[in-house]
Motif scaffolding. Structure first.
Motif, PDB file in Angstrom:
ATOM      1  N   LYS A   1       0.824  -1.207   0.000  1.00 22.47           N
ATOM      2  CA  LYS A   1       0.000   0.000   0.000  1.00 22.47           C
ATOM      3  C   LYS A   1       0.862   1.263   0.000  1.00 22.47           C
ATOM      4  N   THR A   2       1.986   1.217   0.661  1.00 24.58           N
ATOM      5  CA  THR A   2       2.856   2.389   0.735  1.00 24.58           C
ATOM      6  C   THR A   2       3.352   2.796  -0.654  1.00 24.58           C
ATOM      7  N   TYR A   3       3.540   1.828  -1.555  1.00 32.36           N
ATOM      8  CA  TYR A   3       3.935   2.170  -2.927  1.00 32.36           C
ATOM      9  C   TYR A   3       2.858   3.045  -3.576  1.00 32.36           C
ATOM     10  N   TYR A   4       1.610   2.665  -3.420  1.00 30.40           N
ATOM     11  CA  TYR A   4       0.518   3.434  -4.026  1.00 30.40           C
ATOM     12  C   TYR A   4       0.405   4.813  -3.384  1.00 30.40           C
ATOM     13  N   ASP A   5       0.636   4.890  -2.072  1.00 30.41           N
ATOM     14  CA  ASP A   5       0.651   6.187  -1.395  1.00 30.41           C
ATOM     15  C   ASP A   5       1.809   7.047  -1.899  1.00 30.41           C
ATOM     16  N   LEU A   6       2.969   6.429  -2.120  1.00 29.57           N
ATOM     17  CA  LEU A   6       4.128   7.149  -2.668  1.00 29.57           C
ATOM     18  C   LEU A   6       3.802   7.687  -4.058  1.00 29.57           C
ATOM     19  N   HIS A   7       3.218   6.865  -4.887  1.00 29.50           N
ATOM     20  CA  HIS A   7       2.878   7.287  -6.249  1.00 29.50           C
ATOM     21  C   HIS A   7       1.877   8.443  -6.215  1.00 29.50           C
ATOM     22  N   GLU A   8       0.892   8.370  -5.323  1.00 29.04           N
ATOM     23  CA  GLU A   8      -0.080   9.460  -5.162  1.00 29.04           C
ATOM     24  C   GLU A   8       0.610  10.722  -4.639  1.00 29.04           C
ATOM     25  N   ALA A   9       1.536  10.563  -3.705  1.00 24.54           N
ATOM     26  CA  ALA A   9       2.282  11.713  -3.169  1.00 24.54           C
ATOM     27  C   ALA A   9       3.063  12.409  -4.274  1.00 24.54           C
ATOM     28  N   LEU A  10       3.695  11.649  -5.134  1.00 21.32           N
ATOM     29  CA  LEU A  10       4.435  12.235  -6.247  1.00 21.32           C
ATOM     30  C   LEU A  10       3.500  13.009  -7.162  1.00 21.32           C
ATOM     31  N   GLY A  11       2.315  12.470  -7.387  1.00 25.35           N
ATOM     32  CA  GLY A  11       1.314  13.179  -8.183  1.00 25.35           C
ATOM     33  C   GLY A  11       0.906  14.486  -7.540  1.00 25.35           C
ATOM     34  N   ARG A  12       0.759  14.502  -6.222  1.00 23.18           N
ATOM     35  CA  ARG A  12       0.402  15.723  -5.508  1.00 23.18           C
ATOM     36  C   ARG A  12       1.519  16.757  -5.556  1.00 23.18           C
ATOM     37  N   LEU A  13       2.724  16.280  -5.772  1.00 23.38           N
ATOM     38  CA  LEU A  13       3.872  17.190  -5.934  1.00 23.38           C
ATOM     39  C   LEU A  13       4.038  17.613  -7.389  1.00 23.38           C
ATOM     40  N   GLY A  14       3.105  17.201  -8.229  1.00 20.51           N
ATOM     41  CA  GLY A  14       3.143  17.578  -9.636  1.00 20.51           C
ATOM     42  C   GLY A  14       4.052  16.710 -10.483  1.00 20.51           C
ATOM     43  N   LEU A  15       4.402  15.526  -9.992  1.00 23.53           N
ATOM     44  CA  LEU A  15       5.316  14.636 -10.699  1.00 23.53           C
ATOM     45  C   LEU A  15       4.579  13.393 -11.190  1.00 23.53           C
ATOM     46  N   LYS A  16       4.258  13.364 -12.456  1.00 33.05           N
ATOM     47  CA  LYS A  16       3.670  12.185 -13.097  1.00 33.05           C
ATOM     48  C   LYS A  16       4.815  11.300 -13.597  1.00 33.05           C
ATOM     49  N   ASP A  17       4.497  10.122 -14.121  1.00 37.22           N
ATOM     50  CA  ASP A  17       5.533   9.186 -14.553  1.00 37.22           C
ATOM     51  C   ASP A  17       6.477   9.788 -15.597  1.00 37.22           C
ATOM     52  N   ASP A  18       5.937  10.545 -16.542  1.00 39.32           N
ATOM     53  CA  ASP A  18       6.794  11.179 -17.550  1.00 39.32           C
ATOM     54  C   ASP A  18       7.752  12.188 -16.918  1.00 39.32           C
ATOM     55  N   ASP A  19       7.264  12.918 -15.900  1.00 44.96           N
ATOM     56  CA  ASP A  19       8.122  13.874 -15.184  1.00 44.96           C
ATOM     57  C   ASP A  19       9.232  13.139 -14.435  1.00 44.96           C
ATOM     58  N   LEU A  20       8.879  12.011 -13.814  1.00 43.69           N
ATOM     59  CA  LEU A  20       9.884  11.235 -13.087  1.00 43.69           C
ATOM     60  C   LEU A  20      10.999  10.789 -14.038  1.00 43.69           C
ATOM     61  N   ARG A  21      10.612  10.315 -15.215  1.00 37.92           N
ATOM     62  CA  ARG A  21      11.623   9.914 -16.205  1.00 37.92           C
ATOM     63  C   ARG A  21      12.482  11.112 -16.625  1.00 37.92           C
ATOM     64  N   ARG A  22      11.841  12.248 -16.869  1.00 40.82           N
ATOM     65  CA  ARG A  22      12.553  13.455 -17.307  1.00 40.82           C
ATOM     66  C   ARG A  22      13.562  13.919 -16.258  1.00 40.82           C
ATOM     67  N   TYR A  23      13.199  13.819 -14.972  1.00 37.57           N
ATOM     68  CA  TYR A  23      14.065  14.314 -13.901  1.00 37.57           C
ATOM     69  C   TYR A  23      14.969  13.243 -13.305  1.00 37.57           C
ATOM     70  N   GLY A  24      14.964  12.040 -13.877  1.00 37.82           N
ATOM     71  CA  GLY A  24      15.890  11.000 -13.429  1.00 37.82           C
ATOM     72  C   GLY A  24      15.512  10.344 -12.123  1.00 37.82           C
ATOM     73  N   ILE A  25      14.211  10.061 -11.954  1.00 38.98           N
ATOM     74  CA  ILE A  25      13.730   9.406 -10.727  1.00 38.98           C
ATOM     75  C   ILE A  25      13.166   8.041 -11.094  1.00 38.98           C
ATOM     76  N   ARG A  26      13.720   7.004 -10.489  1.00 35.79           N
ATOM     77  CA  ARG A  26      13.326   5.613 -10.744  1.00 35.79           C
ATOM     78  C   ARG A  26      12.467   5.107  -9.575  1.00 35.79           C
ATOM     79  N   LEU A  27      11.447   4.308  -9.880  1.00 35.17           N
ATOM     80  CA  LEU A  27      10.569   3.740  -8.850  1.00 35.17           C
ATOM     81  C   LEU A  27      10.667   2.223  -8.828  1.00 35.17           C
ATOM     82  N   LEU A  28      10.692   1.665  -7.620  1.00 33.10           N
ATOM     83  CA  LEU A  28      10.675   0.213  -7.434  1.00 33.10           C
ATOM     84  C   LEU A  28       9.500  -0.139  -6.533  1.00 33.10           C
TER      85      LEU A  28
END
Length: 176
Positions: free
Chosen positions: A39-66
Motif C-alpha cells: 500500500k505504501t507504494y501506491y501512497d508514494l505514487h499518489e504523493a508524487l502526483g500531488r507534488l506535480g510529478l507524473k511518470d513522464d516527469d519522473l523519467r525526465r528528472y531522473g527518478i526511478r521507482l521500485l
C-alpha cells in the motif's frame, strides 16, 4: 541448510519468475530511486502526483521507482538492476526499517552503491517516522524538501501541502 539453501532460494526464484518486485518507472539518466512495498507504494505514487510529478516527469528528472511485492527474501537481481547508476535511494516504509536494512545489506559490497535514505536522511536527521501511518499527504510533505534540492527550481508543486497531514510534528515544506 534446507531453509537457507532450499526455501529462501526457492522464494527468490519464485519472486523473480512471477515479477513480484518491479521497476515501474525508469530512464537511462536516473540518479534518484524511490522504493516502497504494498500500500505504501501506491501512497508514494499518489504523493508524487500531488507534488506535480507524473511518470513522464519522473523519467525526465531522473527518478526511478521500485514496487516491492515481496520484501523477504529480497530478489538480488532486481535490486541491483534498480540501484545501478543511482546516487541516492529513498526507502519509504511504515513502522520498522526492514526494507531499508535488506536493501542496504544487498548493496553493501558493491563498489558503486547509492546512498540509502529512509528512516534518517543523509545528515542523520529523522526522515520517515517509525510511528503513525504514512499516507500520501505525509509522504509528499516529507519527500518534498529532499526532492526540491535535487530537481530544477520550480518543477515541484508544493502548494497546498501545508496543514494537510494530521501529523502535527512534521517539518514544514520549503523549496529553498
Amino acid at each position: 541448510r534446507e531453509i537457507q539453501l532450499g526455501r529462501l532460494e526457492a522464494a527468490r526464484l519464485f519472486a523473480s519468475e512471477n515479477h513480484l518486485n518491479q521497476i515501474t518507472v525508469s530512464s537511462p539518466q536516473d540518479r534518484i530511486g524511490l522504493v516502497a512495498a504494498g500500500k505504501t507504494y501506491y501512497d508514494l505514487h499518489e504523493a508524487l502526483g500531488r507534488l506535480g510529478l507524473k511518470d513522464d516527469d519522473l523519467r525526465r528528472y531522473g527518478i526511478r521507482l521500485l514496487k516491492l511485492g515481496m520484501i523477504h527474501p529480497l530478489e538480488p537481481a532486481v535490486i541491483r538492476e534498480f540501484a545501478g547508476g543511482l546516487e541516492e535511494v529513498f526507502v519509504v516504509e511504515e513502522k520498522r526499517d526492514f526494507v531499508e536494512l535488506f536493501l542496504r545489506d544487498e548493496l553493501y559490497n558493491l563498489p558503486d552503491r547509492p546512498l540509502i535514505l529512509g528512516k534518517k536522511d543523509e545528515k542523520g536527521r529523522f526522515l520517515f517516522p517509525a510511528y503513525n501511518e504514512l499516507d500520501a499527504d505525509t509522504i509528499a510533505r516529507l519527500l518534498a524538501p529532499h526532492l526540491a534540492k535535487r530537481l530544477p527550481t520550480g518543477h515541484l508543486s508544493v502548494a497546498g501541502l501545508e496543514g494537510r497531514s494530521g501529523v502535527s510534528e512534521l517539518p514544514a515544506v520549503t523549496t529553498e
